[in-house]
Enzyme design. Structure first.
Site, PDB file in Angstrom:
ATOM      1  N   ASP A  89      -7.660  61.389  84.913  1.00 50.20           N
ATOM      2  CA  ASP A  89      -6.207  61.602  84.958  1.00 50.20           C
ATOM      3  C   ASP A  89      -5.789  62.681  85.943  1.00 50.20           C
ATOM      4  O   ASP A  89      -4.598  62.838  86.211  1.00 50.20           O
ATOM      5  CB  ASP A  89      -5.707  61.959  83.551  1.00 50.20           C
ATOM      6  CG  ASP A  89      -5.915  60.798  82.606  1.00 50.20           C
ATOM      7  OD1 ASP A  89      -6.605  60.953  81.597  1.00 50.20           O
ATOM      8  OD2 ASP A  89      -5.410  59.708  82.930  1.00 50.20           O
ATOM      9  N   HIS A 127     -13.262  66.409  78.734  1.00 51.49           N
ATOM     10  CA  HIS A 127     -13.467  65.052  78.206  1.00 51.49           C
ATOM     11  C   HIS A 127     -14.411  65.132  77.012  1.00 51.49           C
ATOM     12  O   HIS A 127     -15.333  65.943  76.998  1.00 51.49           O
ATOM     13  CB  HIS A 127     -14.089  64.154  79.285  1.00 51.49           C
ATOM     14  CG  HIS A 127     -13.923  62.704  79.008  1.00 51.49           C
ATOM     15  ND1 HIS A 127     -14.750  62.017  78.168  1.00 51.49           N
ATOM     16  CD2 HIS A 127     -12.987  61.826  79.441  1.00 51.49           C
ATOM     17  CE1 HIS A 127     -14.340  60.748  78.101  1.00 51.49           C
ATOM     18  NE2 HIS A 127     -13.273  60.620  78.860  1.00 51.49           N
TER      19      HIS A 127
HETATM   20  C1  SDX Z   1      -8.750  60.118  78.670  1.00 53.01           C
HETATM   21  O1  SDX Z   1     -12.248  59.056  75.408  1.00 53.01           O
HETATM   22  C2  SDX Z   1     -12.057  58.549  76.545  1.00 53.01           C
HETATM   23  O2  SDX Z   1     -12.908  57.879  77.108  1.00 53.01           O
HETATM   24  C3  SDX Z   1     -10.702  58.795  77.126  1.00 53.01           C
HETATM   25  C4  SDX Z   1     -10.480  58.303  78.550  1.00 53.01           C
HETATM   26  C5  SDX Z   1     -10.513  56.808  78.627  1.00 53.01           C
HETATM   27  O3  SDX Z   1     -10.775  56.279  79.722  1.00 53.01           O
HETATM   28  O4  SDX Z   1     -10.221  56.152  77.618  1.00 53.01           O
HETATM   29  O5  SDX Z   1     -11.467  58.842  79.410  1.00 53.01           O
HETATM   30  C6  SDX Z   1      -9.104  58.729  79.081  1.00 53.01           C
HETATM   31  O6  SDX Z   1      -8.142  60.288  77.655  1.00 53.01           O
HETATM   32  C7  SDX Z   1      -9.244  61.276  79.491  1.00 53.01           C
HETATM   33  C8  SDX Z   1      -8.900  62.661  78.845  1.00 53.01           C
HETATM   34  C9  SDX Z   1      -7.450  62.984  79.204  1.00 53.01           C
HETATM   35  N1  SDX Z   1      -6.983  64.187  78.485  1.00 53.01           N
HETATM   36  C10 SDX Z   1      -6.737  65.319  79.118  1.00 53.01           C
HETATM   37  O7  SDX Z   1      -6.970  65.517  80.308  1.00 53.01           O
HETATM   38  C11 SDX Z   1      -6.071  66.375  78.229  1.00 53.01           C
HETATM   39  C12 SDX Z   1      -6.759  67.730  78.458  1.00 53.01           C
HETATM   40  N2  SDX Z   1      -8.099  67.642  77.910  1.00 53.01           N
HETATM   41  C13 SDX Z   1      -8.284  68.116  76.531  1.00 53.01           C
HETATM   42  O8  SDX Z   1      -7.205  67.938  75.690  1.00 53.01           O
HETATM   43  C14 SDX Z   1      -9.649  67.776  75.972  1.00 53.01           C
HETATM   44  O9  SDX Z   1     -10.555  68.087  76.946  1.00 53.01           O
HETATM   45  C15 SDX Z   1      -9.914  66.376  75.486  1.00 53.01           C
HETATM   46  C16 SDX Z   1      -8.889  65.922  74.514  1.00 53.01           C
HETATM   47  C17 SDX Z   1      -9.951  65.420  76.638  1.00 53.01           C
HETATM   48  C18 SDX Z   1     -11.278  66.400  74.804  1.00 53.01           C
HETATM   49  O10 SDX Z   1     -11.146  67.117  73.651  1.00 53.01           O
HETATM   50  P1  SDX Z   1     -12.439  67.480  72.736  1.00 53.01           P
HETATM   51  O11 SDX Z   1     -13.624  66.710  73.120  1.00 53.01           O
HETATM   52  O12 SDX Z   1     -11.984  67.433  71.319  1.00 53.01           O
HETATM   53  O13 SDX Z   1     -12.770  68.918  73.183  1.00 53.01           O
HETATM   54  P2  SDX Z   1     -12.030  70.194  72.642  1.00 53.01           P
HETATM   55  O14 SDX Z   1     -10.541  69.947  72.711  1.00 53.01           O
HETATM   56  O15 SDX Z   1     -12.634  70.584  71.337  1.00 53.01           O
HETATM   57  O16 SDX Z   1     -12.411  71.266  73.747  1.00 53.01           O
HETATM   58  C19 SDX Z   1     -13.674  71.886  73.707  1.00 53.01           C
HETATM   59  C20 SDX Z   1     -13.384  73.276  74.198  1.00 53.01           C
HETATM   60  C21 SDX Z   1     -12.278  73.958  73.414  1.00 53.01           C
HETATM   61  O17 SDX Z   1     -12.579  75.350  73.384  1.00 53.01           O
HETATM   62  P3  SDX Z   1     -13.249  75.977  72.023  1.00 53.01           P
HETATM   63  O18 SDX Z   1     -12.286  75.589  70.879  1.00 53.01           O
HETATM   64  O19 SDX Z   1     -14.587  75.273  71.845  1.00 53.01           O
HETATM   65  O20 SDX Z   1     -13.313  77.434  72.311  1.00 53.01           O
HETATM   66  O21 SDX Z   1     -12.925  73.240  75.555  1.00 53.01           O
HETATM   67  C22 SDX Z   1     -11.595  73.715  75.631  1.00 53.01           C
HETATM   68  C23 SDX Z   1     -11.027  73.748  74.208  1.00 53.01           C
HETATM   69  O22 SDX Z   1     -10.118  74.804  74.052  1.00 53.01           O
HETATM   70  N3  SDX Z   1     -10.855  72.769  76.468  1.00 53.01           N
HETATM   71  C24 SDX Z   1      -9.977  73.117  77.406  1.00 53.01           C
HETATM   72  C25 SDX Z   1      -9.564  71.884  77.978  1.00 53.01           C
HETATM   73  N4  SDX Z   1     -10.188  70.879  77.372  1.00 53.01           N
HETATM   74  C26 SDX Z   1     -10.973  71.432  76.434  1.00 53.01           C
HETATM   75  N5  SDX Z   1      -9.482  74.298  77.819  1.00 53.01           N
HETATM   76  C27 SDX Z   1      -8.573  74.272  78.798  1.00 53.01           C
HETATM   77  N6  SDX Z   1      -8.120  73.121  79.393  1.00 53.01           N
HETATM   78  C28 SDX Z   1      -8.614  71.927  79.006  1.00 53.01           C
HETATM   79  N7  SDX Z   1      -8.190  70.801  79.611  1.00 53.01           N
END
Ligand code: SDX
Length: 445
Positions: free
Chosen positions: A373, A315
């Site tokens: 989720d 998140h």
């Molecule tokens: C919702 O914003 C909100 O409040 C949203 C929400 C709401 O109520 O409105 O809470 C609802 O959207 C919840 C989130 C649902 N999405 C997912 O579950 C999809 C999977 N999660 C990721 O795509 C990600 O964690 C996000 C999109 C939720 C957050 O993305 P960020 O903050 O841009 O973080 P990032 O993608 O830069 O990740 C940071 C690191 C990365 O590694 P590095 O590039 O730093 O080496 O963590 C890793 C990512 O590769 N990472 C994951 C991961 N999520 C982040 N690795 C594996 N699996 C994951 N799920």
């Protein structure tokens, strides 16, 4: 650029930025909770520089009194009330009233609000014709974007956003009609007749009835499932300035009508990184299929060269357990028990995946925890919804938050059209080249 705090005037905290030897004081503003902000309203005017924050990871886009999140502590408050207390004790329309008007309603206020919403749950009968324009197998989120946007073609008497009474009418209509429009999208997709709303049912039970009743027999809403639906709606109602809420605010800042703004929010919520994650999380769990295959997917999630992510994990704000996920997990167990799926193999995979991920250094270091989720997909499937309806349910609930945030923005006297700038790295000015003098462009890699 060095930032040093110094005082300017009687107690007004400021941060100082030095650019090319020139010092600029930025006022520091404090909220009631959460991080202070550096007010950069006049930063470009004073310094000739923009700030740069493409993912808005360090940017407060507005001032708001609605929802507070402490991502490190895993805290979520709606108008100061903890989400777990509201989810356990409140009704959805009571929570909607709180988000919209700032205080928990008295019994009389809730009764009046409930009556207003109930009286607007039907849609104009002509709207039923929109559905036949979609393919039967259209994703229901595509239907929602279209039909909700089309509401502005029917309700001209509530699209003048400068008129507070029209804003209120549009808000009531949106909140009242979303479940009806969503249920119609579901019924259309399975070839069953639309079911009209029932005024004697509460918001959550009414939605389940519109989705699962058929004209050929009496449909009794299971109270345990209605309680789960209510809780799911409350958990999803608002969440500060997330992507879809920011979309609604930006669309609203141009003066677009409320129905168009909510349609824009639905479109943004659809993305798998946002509201589409509940659908993607269940699909992922089904693809994993068995506990034995979990290590293979954990390995892929950690592989920088693999775009696979654990859906339902991570998140932008929560660097601790999403407080909603805990309540979702509890609700998931209750629903599976109620429908006789206590031993659902998908739940076993989810619980084991969570256990492994939470003990894995990669997830610990990156502070990746289950978000709302992760368990909602299993729960919604057990409630009887097809996977492609999951984000639609999220949109029904989030409409309350979108409307509350939209109203707050429109009523803010300092509100202006949102218009971000950019760091331009494209071509500098160059003269037009006639076709006869053009070589095949050397494609940059
Ligand atoms: C919702 O914003 C909100 O409040 C949203 C929400 C709401 O109520 O409105 O809470 C609802 O959207 C919840 C989130 C649902 N999405 C997912 O579950 C999809 C999977 N999660 C990721 O795509 C990600 O964690 C996000 C999109 C939720 C957050 O993305 P960020 O903050 O841009 O973080 P990032 O993608 O830069 O990740 C940071 C690191 C990365 O590694 P590095 O590039 O730093 O080496 O963590 C890793 C990512 O590769 N990472 C994951 C991961 N999520 C982040 N690795 C594996 N699996 C994951 N799920």
């Amino acid at each position: 650029m060095s930032v040093a705090e110094n005082l300017r005037g009687p107690g007004a905290p400021t941060a100082t930025v030095t650019i090319d030897g020139a010092r600029y004081d930025l006022p520091i503003r404090k909220g009631t909770l959460g991080p202070d902000v550096l007010d950069i309203n006049s930063f470009y005017q004073e310094t000739g520089c923009f700030t740069y924050d493409p993912g808005y990871t360090s940017t407060a886009s507005c001032e708001s009194k609605i929802t507070f999140i402490d991502g490190d502590k895993g805290i979520l408050l709606y108008r100061g009330y903890p989400i777990d207390q509201l989810a356990e004790q409140g009704s959805f329309l009571e929570t909607a009233y709180l988000l919209l008007y700032g205080e928990l309603p008295t019994a009389a206020q809730l009764a009046e609000f409930t009556d207003r919403i109930t009286r607007h749950t039907m849609v104009h009968e002509q709207m039923t014709r929109f559905y036949t324009g979609f393919r039967r197998d259209a994703h229901p989120m595509a239907v929602m974007v279209g039909v909700v946007g089309a509401l502005s073609a029917f309700y001209h008497d509530s699209i003048d956003i400068k008129d507070p009474s029209q804003r209120e009418m549009a808000s009531v209509r949106m909140i009242a009609k979303m479940p009806t429009i969503a249920a119609m999208a579901y019924k259309y997709s399975i070839g069953q007749p639309f079911v009209y709303p029932r005024n004697e049912l509460d918001y959550s039970a009414n939605f389940l009835h519109m989705c699962f009743a058929v004209p050929s027999e009496e449909y009794k809403v299971n109270p345990i499932l209605a309680r789960a639906m209510r809780r799911i709606f409350i958990l999803h109602a608002d969440h500060e300035q997330n992507a879809s809420t920011s979309t609604v605010r930006l669309a609203g800042s141009s003066g677009a009508n409320p129905f168009a703004c909510i349609s824009a929010g639905i479109a943004c919520l659809w993305g798998p990184a946002h509201g589409g994650a509940n659908e993607a999380a269940l699909t992922m769990l089904q693809e994993i299929g068995t506990v034995e295959r979990i290590p293979e997917f954990i390995k892929r999630a950690k592989d920088k060269d693999d775009s696979f992510r654990l859906m339902g994990f991570g998140h932008r704000v929560y660097k601790n357990y999403d407080p909603r996920a805990k309540i979702m997990q509890k609700t998931c167990h209750e629903v599976l028990e109620a429908v006789g799926l206590r031993n659902d193999p998908i739940l076993k995979v989810a619980l084991e995946l969570e256990r492994i991920a939470l003990s894995d250094d990669y997830f610990i270091q990156k502070k990746l925890y289950p978000n709302i989720d992760f368990y909602s997909g299993i729960t919604l499937k057990a409630l009887g919804f097809p996977t492609d309806m999951f984000t639609v349910l999220f949109a029904i609930a989030r409409t309350v938050g979108w409307i509350a945030q939209w109203k707050e923005m429109i009523a803010d006297p300092s509100q202006r059209i949102g218009r971000p700038r950019q760091l331009y790295t494209g071509a500098t000015e160059r003269a037009y080249v006639p076709m006869s003098q053009r070589e095949a462009p050397q494609r940059s890699s």
